[in-house]
Design an enzyme around this catalytic site. Structure first.
Site, PDB file in Angstrom:
ATOM      1  N   GLY A  35      46.734  48.890  59.555  1.00 40.51           N
ATOM      2  CA  GLY A  35      47.454  49.775  58.716  1.00 40.51           C
ATOM      3  C   GLY A  35      47.829  49.119  57.183  1.00 40.51           C
ATOM      4  N   LYS A  90      46.165  48.963  54.564  1.00 45.35           N
ATOM      5  CA  LYS A  90      45.699  49.976  53.162  1.00 45.35           C
ATOM      6  C   LYS A  90      46.468  51.303  53.570  1.00 45.35           C
ATOM      7  CE  LYS A  90      41.615  47.541  51.926  1.00 45.35           C
ATOM      8  NZ  LYS A  90      41.738  46.395  52.918  1.00 45.35           N
ATOM      9  N   ASP A 132      41.041  54.738  63.776  1.00 48.05           N
ATOM     10  CA  ASP A 132      40.187  53.697  63.942  1.00 48.05           C
ATOM     11  C   ASP A 132      39.347  53.736  64.926  1.00 48.05           C
ATOM     12  OD1 ASP A 132      40.185  50.633  62.382  1.00 48.05           O
ATOM     13  OD2 ASP A 132      39.335  50.694  64.637  1.00 48.05           O
ATOM     14  N   ASP A 171      37.537  51.412  55.168  1.00 45.19           N
ATOM     15  CA  ASP A 171      37.510  49.937  55.072  1.00 45.19           C
ATOM     16  C   ASP A 171      36.579  49.328  56.146  1.00 45.19           C
ATOM     17  OD1 ASP A 171      38.269  47.444  54.406  1.00 45.19           O
ATOM     18  OD2 ASP A 171      40.276  47.710  55.017  1.00 45.19           O
ATOM     19  N   CYS A 198      35.494  43.485  53.051  1.00 44.63           N
ATOM     20  CA  CYS A 198      35.884  42.259  52.446  1.00 44.63           C
ATOM     21  C   CYS A 198      34.601  41.395  52.632  1.00 44.63           C
ATOM     22  CB  CYS A 198      36.950  41.532  53.228  1.00 44.63           C
ATOM     23  SG  CYS A 198      36.716  41.734  55.147  1.00 44.63           S
TER      24      CYS A 198
END
Length: 427
Positions: free
Chosen positions: A242, A244, A262, A310, A363
């Site tokens: 959580g 973001k 998710d 993400d 990332c």
């Protein structure tokens, strides 16, 4: 424990990691359970030594001429900790609980060996097989960026603007001497001592009251680049714990509709308490049952103003925080991640309404997971087009623009290696 005893313990942990090919956190936990006499300060110091050794494993082994846990730690003390050979010899005495004395060969290597002739993957401490991909994105900045990726990461927090502003939190944490982050407008950077043992931020009253979250500046910027606005319908498709989602809620000022989900329901476990503490409004949809179970977002297809992806990735941009991960990464893992990314992008595209925005974040530093993944969705979904972000001048000067997005990197932006791309549907 004495400093020498801590070194011996770090060598023991590194040997366990090498022998059993296990995550560093597991090895450190098991060592602590087996050595309950070690205090919290000892465990933190040992962990810092182990993480530093993993960050510099290749270059330290090159300096020492061998890739044993002992050699890597000795080389790390010189390269990462900046200790002189005589100082290192004073720690390796062979006395009670101390590692065996340095051999003449080890002393010679410490005094004479350099990285001047080391190949880039050795000097930069990365697996050789990923080097071509890193050259593609980093170009002439390859070695400076890889060296930055091998240093310790800073400790950043994001002020929760639903409850406070940056100056209020800065004043509350004045005893920690935080400073504003260079680029993120709601971030603070907390100094970490040379031993790598950062402050226990999770026990600070401001954290318990939900005034801030621990979040790298790069992650903060990635959320900001999504452009989430109050009143919008926003979906965080890979919400995980959580981090973001909380940032999106603050950007939206708790106005509009924010849905978090998710693919792995276990990753969502922390989100409920974090939302409560932050005072953030979000609807959490947890998938249940088998893959054949109904899609938890089926009723939202074609309705979203913004879908944030993400995406699951190799995490190559976070190797300064998770150095063991780079040595465990294999080409097959990258192929699996690319398949996962294509699937989640296709899922996200189905949720957009006309004019809606899909913001893809990783990332990672690897182009295969970034521009190539976005290029794939553009090919599969002809109605999507790239929407380049508008950036603050200081950030514009620091990051890299790529074919389909922007890349943040440790040397240029001082952040983890985040990639962000925005595409729109039909506009």
């Amino acid at each position: 424990m004495t400093p020498s005893a801590r070194l011996a313990a770090a060598i023991e942990v590194l040997a366990d990691i090498a022998a059993r090919r296990r995550p560093v956190a597991d090895a450190l936990k098991d060592w602590g359970l087996a050595h309950r006499f070690a205090g919290s300060g000892d465990r933190a110091a040992i962990a810092s030594l182990v993480y530093d050794a993993l960050r510099r494993r290749a270059s330290a082994a090159w300096i020492m001429g061998e890739d044993t846990p002992r050699a890597v730690l000795i080389g790390t003390l010189r390269l990462q900790r900046g200790l002189a050979g005589q100082t290192i010899a004073g720690l390796f005495t062979g006395e009670r609980f101390a590692p065996a004395p340095l051999t003449q060969a080890e002393r010679t290597r410490l005094d004479t060996a350099t990285l001047a002739d080391a190949p880039p993957h050795i000097a930069g401490d990365v697996p050789e097989w990923v080097l071509p991909s890193l050259v593609r994105i980093l170009g002439d900045d390859l070695l400076p960026e890889l060296k930055a990726l091998a240093r310790r990461a800073p400790l950043d927090i994001r002020v929760n603007t639903l409850k406070a502003d940056r100056e209020r939190v800065r004043e509350g944490l004045a005893h920690l001497d935080p400073a504003p982050t260079p680029h993120a407008p709601h971030g603070l950077r907390v100094p970490v001592p040379d031993d790598g043992r950062g402050p226990a931020l999770h026990v600070e009253p401001e954290f318990l009251e939900g005034l801030f979250e621990i979040q790298d500046e790069g992650s903060q910027l990635a959320a900001l680049l999504s452009g989430a606005r109050p009143g919008e319908m926003v979906i965080d498709l890979c919400a995980g714990g959580g981090g973001k989602t909380l940032a999106l809620a603050a950007m939206m000022e708790n106005r509009g509709r924010l849905v978090a989900t998710d693919g792995d329901p276990r990753r969502l476990a922390p989100i409920h308490e974090r939302l409560r503490r932050a005072g953030a409004a979000a609807e959490v949809r947890t998938p249940r049952g088998s893959r054949a179970a109904p899609e938890v977002l089926a009723d939202l297809q074609g309705q979203a103003d913004l879908v944030l992806v993400d995406a699951p990735c190799t995490g190559s941009g976070t190797w300064r925080r998770n150095p063991d991960a780079k040595w465990r990464l294999r080409p097959g893992s990258l192929a699996t991640r690319r398949s996962d990314q294509a699937a989640v992008l296709d899922r996200a595209a189905r949720l957009l309404k006309p004019g809606g925005r899909l913001v893809y974040v990783t990332c990672s530093l690897l182009p295969e997971e970034n521009d190539e993944a976005v290029g794939g969705i553009l090919t599969r979904q002809p109605g999507l087009t790239i929407r380049p972000p508008t950036l603050a001048p200081t950030l514009e000067a620091a990051l890299r623009r790529t074919a389909h997005g922007v890349q943040l990197t440790p040397a240029r932006t001082g952040t983890d290696g985040f990639y962000v791309s925005t595409v729109t549907l039909g506009q």
